[in-house]
Design an enzyme around this catalytic site. Sequence first.
Site, PDB file in Angstrom:
ATOM      1  N   ASP A  12       0.861  -1.180   0.000  1.00  0.00           N
ATOM      2  CA  ASP A  12       0.000   0.000   0.000  1.00  0.00           C
ATOM      3  C   ASP A  12       0.898   1.231   0.000  1.00  0.00           C
ATOM      4  OD1 ASP A  12      -3.235   0.303   0.889  1.00  0.00           O
ATOM      5  OD2 ASP A  12      -2.007   2.113   1.070  1.00  0.00           O
ATOM      6  N   ARG A 131     -19.301  -8.839   1.519  1.00  0.00           N
ATOM      7  CA  ARG A 131     -20.038  -7.753   2.187  1.00  0.00           C
ATOM      8  C   ARG A 131     -19.226  -7.281   3.378  1.00  0.00           C
ATOM      9  NH1 ARG A 131     -24.586 -11.524   4.129  1.00  0.00           N
ATOM     10  NH2 ARG A 131     -22.724 -12.795   4.173  1.00  0.00           N
ATOM     11  N   ASN A 192     -24.615  -5.973  -8.027  1.00  0.00           N
ATOM     12  CA  ASN A 192     -24.875  -4.851  -7.121  1.00  0.00           C
ATOM     13  C   ASN A 192     -26.095  -4.045  -7.568  1.00  0.00           C
ATOM     14  OD1 ASN A 192     -22.915  -5.501  -5.323  1.00  0.00           O
ATOM     15  ND2 ASN A 192     -21.586  -3.747  -5.703  1.00  0.00           N
ATOM     16  N   LEU A 234     -34.921  -7.458   1.348  1.00  0.00           N
ATOM     17  CA  LEU A 234     -36.219  -6.781   1.251  1.00  0.00           C
ATOM     18  C   LEU A 234     -36.512  -6.069   2.572  1.00  0.00           C
ATOM     19  CD1 LEU A 234     -38.713  -9.158  -0.641  1.00  0.00           C
ATOM     20  CD2 LEU A 234     -37.594  -7.081  -1.484  1.00  0.00           C
ATOM     21  N   ALA A 236     -37.131  -2.958   4.318  1.00  0.00           N
ATOM     22  CA  ALA A 236     -37.433  -1.557   4.026  1.00  0.00           C
ATOM     23  C   ALA A 236     -36.913  -0.687   5.160  1.00  0.00           C
ATOM     24  CB  ALA A 236     -38.937  -1.382   3.877  1.00  0.00           C
ATOM     25  N   GLY A 237     -36.583   0.541   4.851  1.00  0.00           N
ATOM     26  CA  GLY A 237     -36.102   1.471   5.877  1.00  0.00           C
ATOM     27  C   GLY A 237     -35.408   2.637   5.217  1.00  0.00           C
ATOM     28  N   GLY A 241     -26.499   2.656   1.510  1.00  0.00           N
ATOM     29  CA  GLY A 241     -25.395   3.606   1.433  1.00  0.00           C
ATOM     30  C   GLY A 241     -24.123   2.803   1.277  1.00  0.00           C
ATOM     31  N   CYS A 244     -20.173   1.075  -2.045  1.00  0.00           N
ATOM     32  CA  CYS A 244     -20.364   0.203  -3.216  1.00  0.00           C
ATOM     33  C   CYS A 244     -21.668   0.458  -3.963  1.00  0.00           C
ATOM     34  CB  CYS A 244     -20.280  -1.250  -2.770  1.00  0.00           C
ATOM     35  SG  CYS A 244     -18.695  -1.637  -2.006  1.00  0.00           S
ATOM     36  N   LYS A 307     -23.828   0.594   7.722  1.00  0.00           N
ATOM     37  CA  LYS A 307     -24.484  -0.668   8.081  1.00  0.00           C
ATOM     38  C   LYS A 307     -23.850  -1.161   9.374  1.00  0.00           C
ATOM     39  CE  LYS A 307     -23.206  -4.475   5.787  1.00  0.00           C
ATOM     40  NZ  LYS A 307     -22.763  -5.402   4.715  1.00  0.00           N
TER      41      LYS A 307
HETATM   42  C1  UGA Z   1     -22.353  -4.789  -1.245  1.00  0.00           C
HETATM   43  C2  UGA Z   1     -22.798  -6.152  -1.818  1.00  0.00           C
HETATM   44  O1  UGA Z   1     -23.808  -6.709  -0.984  1.00  0.00           O
HETATM   45  C3  UGA Z   1     -21.615  -7.109  -1.895  1.00  0.00           C
HETATM   46  O2  UGA Z   1     -22.025  -8.340  -2.496  1.00  0.00           O
HETATM   47  C4  UGA Z   1     -20.512  -6.455  -2.738  1.00  0.00           C
HETATM   48  O3  UGA Z   1     -19.366  -7.284  -2.815  1.00  0.00           O
HETATM   49  C5  UGA Z   1     -20.118  -5.113  -2.105  1.00  0.00           C
HETATM   50  O4  UGA Z   1     -21.279  -4.266  -2.035  1.00  0.00           O
HETATM   51  C6  UGA Z   1     -19.073  -4.486  -2.976  1.00  0.00           C
HETATM   52  O5  UGA Z   1     -19.406  -4.069  -4.088  1.00  0.00           O
HETATM   53  O6  UGA Z   1     -17.904  -4.477  -2.613  1.00  0.00           O
HETATM   54  P1  UGA Z   1     -21.856  -3.865   1.231  1.00  0.00           P
HETATM   55  O7  UGA Z   1     -21.726  -2.518   0.579  1.00  0.00           O
HETATM   56  O8  UGA Z   1     -20.841  -4.318   2.217  1.00  0.00           O
HETATM   57  O9  UGA Z   1     -21.910  -5.015   0.095  1.00  0.00           O
HETATM   58  O10 UGA Z   1     -23.243  -3.866   1.992  1.00  0.00           O
HETATM   59  P2  UGA Z   1     -24.700  -4.525   1.813  1.00  0.00           P
HETATM   60  O11 UGA Z   1     -24.858  -5.616   2.785  1.00  0.00           O
HETATM   61  O12 UGA Z   1     -24.977  -4.831   0.378  1.00  0.00           O
HETATM   62  O13 UGA Z   1     -25.616  -3.306   2.277  1.00  0.00           O
HETATM   63  C7  UGA Z   1     -25.618  -2.089   1.520  1.00  0.00           C
HETATM   64  C8  UGA Z   1     -26.624  -1.127   2.077  1.00  0.00           C
HETATM   65  O14 UGA Z   1     -27.946  -1.583   1.846  1.00  0.00           O
HETATM   66  C9  UGA Z   1     -26.511  -0.861   3.586  1.00  0.00           C
HETATM   67  O15 UGA Z   1     -26.624   0.535   3.809  1.00  0.00           O
HETATM   68  C10 UGA Z   1     -27.698  -1.609   4.163  1.00  0.00           C
HETATM   69  O16 UGA Z   1     -28.178  -1.010   5.326  1.00  0.00           O
HETATM   70  C11 UGA Z   1     -28.709  -1.485   3.030  1.00  0.00           C
HETATM   71  N1  UGA Z   1     -29.738  -2.555   3.003  1.00  0.00           N
HETATM   72  C12 UGA Z   1     -29.379  -3.845   2.824  1.00  0.00           C
HETATM   73  C13 UGA Z   1     -31.069  -2.220   3.134  1.00  0.00           C
HETATM   74  O17 UGA Z   1     -31.440  -1.033   3.283  1.00  0.00           O
HETATM   75  N2  UGA Z   1     -32.032  -3.212   3.095  1.00  0.00           N
HETATM   76  C14 UGA Z   1     -31.697  -4.522   2.913  1.00  0.00           C
HETATM   77  O18 UGA Z   1     -32.613  -5.376   2.877  1.00  0.00           O
HETATM   78  C15 UGA Z   1     -30.345  -4.843   2.792  1.00  0.00           C
END
Ligand code: UGA
Length: 417
Positions: A12, A131, A192, A234, A236-237, A241, A244, A307
Amino acid sequence: MASLGHDVVGIDVDEDKIAALNAGRPPFFEPGLGDLLIRGRERGGLEFTSDVSRVSEAEVHFVCVGTPQKPGEFAADVTYVDAAFESLVPHLTSSSVVVGKSTVPVGTAQRLAVVLAESGAAVMWNPEFLREGHAVDDTLHPNRLVYGVGTGADGQRAADVLDAVYETILADGTPRMITDYATAELVKTAANSFLATKISFINAMAELCEASGADVTLLADAIGMDDRIGRKFLNAGLGFGGGCLPKDIRAFMARAGELGADQAVAFLKEIDAINMRRRVRMVDIAREALDGSFIGKRITILGAAFKPDSDDVRDSPALAVARLIATQGGVVTVTDPEAIENASRMFPELRFVADTAEALTGADAVLLLTEWNEYRNLDPQETASVVAGKVLVDGRNVLDPVVWRDAGWTYRALGRP
Ligand code: UGA
């Protein structure tokens, strides 16, 4: 990689991160990563350096640098990926394999294969699906591996080398697909985009529930029982963010436009808009619950990370709401189990308090915006004993409205009566 038995050198440009990693400290919060790091350091097959020339000792080079949104544009900034590839060039031989992990606009792997052509090294794109908060498990037990390879013998050689790297994971029966470069790049962006679409779909239903008096959590449970739809993603809320989903759907729109296929993903603009509206709606609900004004009111926000189980605050919906309320005259206190340091660096104008009970003390309203377990398990009676007003807005639909209302609270949520 070290825990799979490989000898790993991590490179890095950030000397502080290198020093922390060599001391066994991960530079960010990720459950389980610290233990793996310490074990790797003790075993001796894991070290970190800023000296790029060390790459000449390695056979396989993973490029894992970020591709953030360009300032003032939708497109992804690939300059860090380009710089990493260029820094490798002087150290590569015809037996080297360079594996791109970064999320890139379709067409990038082909372009970079040309940059490395003279070195004889093979280029492969191996998208990353982990994730945050589950990164260790997702990496060691992925649901699939995708290898985007070039044409000819180099493609096969790269695939064979990566099979050896992932031997333990493949032995667990993990499916692995070999594709061309463009398909591998699109798999990542499409996955995504689909996840973002699922979240915004249920949040659009939440808007309809708010207009009609229905309950989006019951709606999600009921449609999710159809296994063609599925209940996952699914919830909701306050919406999505992080570093990614938001930037990936925007970069996808930008890239599709360059390719003359912008109509194909025009719907993602709506997905983005639905997502952003939830933040504004959250602020509106909180203001309504405080009799129409934030002026002079104390608002405590539970959660700063985008999250739970992460200290990442990039495009955090919770912090966006915190700032909106502050600009409308609310006196905002934000708390989070892990993300305060990052959040306060980004938004020094907000007040941050690490201890939950202290953060709740004297609040006129409490907003649960990131669903850490600690907040899911809050006791309504105990919480009532420290706040000034029993007003709670559940931005993640994780608390039981009956229990909180029975304890005398005004309970409000997104998409629920
Ligand atoms: C996401 C993808 O899920 C991964 O598969 C991917 O590898 C990653 O991006 C990436 O591109 O590197 P991540 O950003 O860690 O992963 O988080 P998620 O678990 O996808 O959640 C993303 C956002 O969606 C969070 O703010 C979470 O609160 C929100 N979310 C998730 C909801 O509002 N409702 C849901 O049902 C699920």
